[in-house]
Write a protein that holds these residues in place. Structure first.
Motif, mmCIF file in Angstrom:
data_model
loop_
_atom_site.group_PDB
_atom_site.id
_atom_site.type_symbol
_atom_site.label_atom_id
_atom_site.label_comp_id
_atom_site.label_asym_id
_atom_site.label_seq_id
_atom_site.Cartn_x
_atom_site.Cartn_y
_atom_site.Cartn_z
ATOM 1 N N GLN A 1 41.119 5.155 24.194
ATOM 2 C CA GLN A 1 41.923 5.320 22.983
ATOM 3 C C GLN A 1 41.123 6.025 21.893
ATOM 4 O O GLN A 1 41.629 6.900 21.200
ATOM 5 N N TYR B 1 41.916 9.679 20.307
ATOM 6 C CA TYR B 1 42.088 9.807 18.862
ATOM 7 C C TYR B 1 41.148 10.865 18.293
ATOM 8 O O TYR B 1 41.535 11.654 17.439
ATOM 9 N N TYR C 1 42.589 14.132 19.017
ATOM 10 C CA TYR C 1 43.734 14.315 18.135
ATOM 11 C C TYR C 1 43.276 14.767 16.745
ATOM 12 O O TYR C 1 43.794 15.721 16.189
ATOM 13 N N LYS C 2 42.274 14.097 16.205
ATOM 14 C CA LYS C 2 41.782 14.428 14.872
ATOM 15 C C LYS C 2 41.034 15.762 14.855
ATOM 16 O O LYS C 2 40.905 16.375 13.807
ATOM 17 N N ILE D 1 49.251 5.803 18.028
ATOM 18 C CA ILE D 1 48.207 5.944 17.006
ATOM 19 C C ILE D 1 48.546 5.091 15.792
ATOM 20 O O ILE D 1 47.693 4.376 15.262
ATOM 21 N N GLU E 1 46.354 2.106 14.293
ATOM 22 C CA GLU E 1 45.923 2.152 12.892
ATOM 23 C C GLU E 1 46.344 0.889 12.153
ATOM 24 O O GLU E 1 45.621 0.399 11.284
ATOM 25 N N TYR F 1 40.998 2.307 14.017
ATOM 26 C CA TYR F 1 40.239 3.522 13.736
ATOM 27 C C TYR F 1 39.502 3.463 12.405
ATOM 28 O O TYR F 1 39.063 4.469 11.900
#
Length: 104
Positions: free
Chosen positions: A63, A67, A70-71, A86, A90, A95
């Motif tokens: 995960q 992430y 993704y960022k 996500i 969050e 995260y």
């Protein structure tokens, strides 16, 4: 065709739907396990070396990697389901930083 119970969904599409449903169910189960872990330990960091939580540790690692990608600019490439995941992560502070797994 409907009168003879014609299957409008191809076998491949049907199989894909089944796999997607299974994957979503498994993700939800791991998310619930993660919430329990956080309530017990007070943090969201699970070590992949933790023999008691090996599956969860690997899931957490995946995960975080997803992430990070993704960022790093892959926001356009993910679907709505991943955006929802996500948001769920969050919501539990998943995260919010790289906490040490030794914190309890």
């Amino acid at each position: 065709l409907e009168s003879i119970d014609f299957n409008w969904v191809s076998e491949a599409a049907s199989k894909k739907q089944t796999i997607n449903a299974f994957n979503q169910q498994r993700w939800n189960e791991m998310f619930e396990e993660k919430k329990l872990y956080k309530s017990k330990h007070g943090h969201t960091s699970v070590s992949t070396a933790d023999a008691d939580n090996l599956k969860l540790g690997n899931w957490v690692m995946y995960q975080r990697q997803s992430y990070k990608k993704y960022k790093a600019g892959n926001q356009q490439k993910i679907g709505q389901r991943h955006k929802e995941r996500i948001k769920k992560l969050e919501s539990i502070g998943f995260y919010s930083g790289r906490e040490s797994a030794s914190k309890t």
